[in-house]
Scaffold this active site. Structure first.
Site, PDB file in Angstrom:
ATOM      1  N   TYR A 137       0.866  -1.180   0.000  1.00 41.86           N
ATOM      2  CA  TYR A 137       0.000   0.000   0.000  1.00 41.86           C
ATOM      3  C   TYR A 137       0.900   1.225   0.000  1.00 41.86           C
ATOM      4  CZ  TYR A 137      -3.777   3.148   1.594  1.00 41.86           C
ATOM      5  OH  TYR A 137      -4.694   4.165   1.712  1.00 41.86           O
ATOM      6  N   LYS A 164      -0.934  -1.235  -4.316  1.00 41.93           N
ATOM      7  CA  LYS A 164      -2.049  -0.290  -4.275  1.00 41.93           C
ATOM      8  C   LYS A 164      -1.419   1.092  -4.338  1.00 41.93           C
ATOM      9  CE  LYS A 164      -5.569   1.451  -1.065  1.00 41.93           C
ATOM     10  NZ  LYS A 164      -6.281   1.184   0.213  1.00 41.93           N
TER      11      LYS A 164
END
Length: 302
Positions: A137, A164
């Protein structure tokens, strides 16, 4: 990786009561709402879910409640937001025997930034100790990983299956798509989902999906169907909603949007404030334009 989660994957809000404790029975209604909107997966324990505030027991119980509520219908991604390799591994171990498709792991979010070698070692240790697929992330502003470093980590640590990608720079997103074409690249560029999808994003995991899942799925479907006039219209309306909710209390504004669409009222965990009157008014207006209130629903593209 048993499942390669793709498509619209909303990061769920954590149903805190006013006293700050988690009301686990409210996990299921949110899961059912997301699935009813056509979501292709869900994430829990991420930044929209205020995962940085959860202790280990809460994290374990929240993930267990989410997996139970989903009951195998769609993939579940477990967010991990901690400041040490030790804690990240511990959280991964807590969920590795659950039906979780992957871990979504931030770099450390405290002040000090690991160098590139330490960052590679962090994700390698997580993979070695948990044996689980990992999605990086890439969101921490002072610990933001370049496309080159992300690609290196994914190359050297095969269990790191994707990224992400957050922040607003679409060039970084486009570079990453070209440098790691075989990996899963998800957009968390909330304001720019439409161009992210046209660049070939494999899916999205972002707060805007949680605030407006029906319209977000409709946007994904429109791009896949080549219906760009509809996609552009949805983009503009979703951007208006994003501009209404983006703030330091984004999770609180996101849960307010959910409440307007029929989910039970929940609260941010202190010290995060609830959505202000101005934020509430702007959010309601944007959702009205999307047809998300009063029983109206945005239909997916045929």
């Amino acid at each position: 990786m048993k499942i390669r989660p793709t498509g619209v994957i909303p990061p769920m809000t954590t149903p805190f009561r006013k006293d700050g404790e988690i009301d686990y029975k409210l996990v299921s209604p949110q899961v059912d709402w997301m699935i009813g909107a056509g979501a292709h997966g869900v994430a829990a324990g991420g930044s929209t879910g205020e995962g940085h505030t959860l202790d280990h027991a809460e994290y374990r119980d929240l993930m267990a409640a989410t997996v139970e509520a989903v009951n195998g219908r769609i993939p579940v991604i477990a967010g991990i937001i901690v400041d040490s390799t030790r804690d990240a591994i511990r959280r991964g171990r807590l969920v590795r025997d659950m039906n979780v498709a992957a871990l979504q792991v931030t770099p450390v979010h405290y002040l000090f930034k690991p160098d590139d070698e330490a960052m590679v070692a962090h994700f390698r240790a997580m993979a070695d100790e948990t044996g689980m697929p990992i999605i990086i992330y890439n969101v921490v502003p002072w610990s933001y990983l370049s496309p080159a470093l992300l690609t290196r980590i994914m190359t050297e640590v095969p269990l790191v299956v994707g990224v992400k990608q957050s922040a607003g720079d679409l060039k970084l997103f486009a570079d990453l798509m070209m440098m790691a074409p075989d990996k899963l690249i998800y957009s968390a560029v909330d304001a720019l989902m439409y161009p992210s999808y046209t660049l070939g994003a494999h899916g999205s995991i972002a707060a805007i999906l949680t605030a407006a899942p029906h319209a977000s799925v409709a946007l994904w479907d429109a791009v896949k169907a080549g219906d760009h006039p509809r996609a552009l219209d949805l983009h503009k309306k979703l951007l208006t909603l994003w501009n209404a909710i983006i703030a330091d209390n984004l999770p609180a504004c996101t849960r307010y949007a959910q409440t307007l669409q029929g989910l039970p009222k929940t609260y941010p965990r202190a010290p995060m404030p609830e959505a202000s009157p101005a934020q509430q008014a702007a959010t309601r207006k944007a959702l009205e334009a999307l047809g998300a209130l009063s029983g109206q629903r945005v239909e997916a593209a045929e």
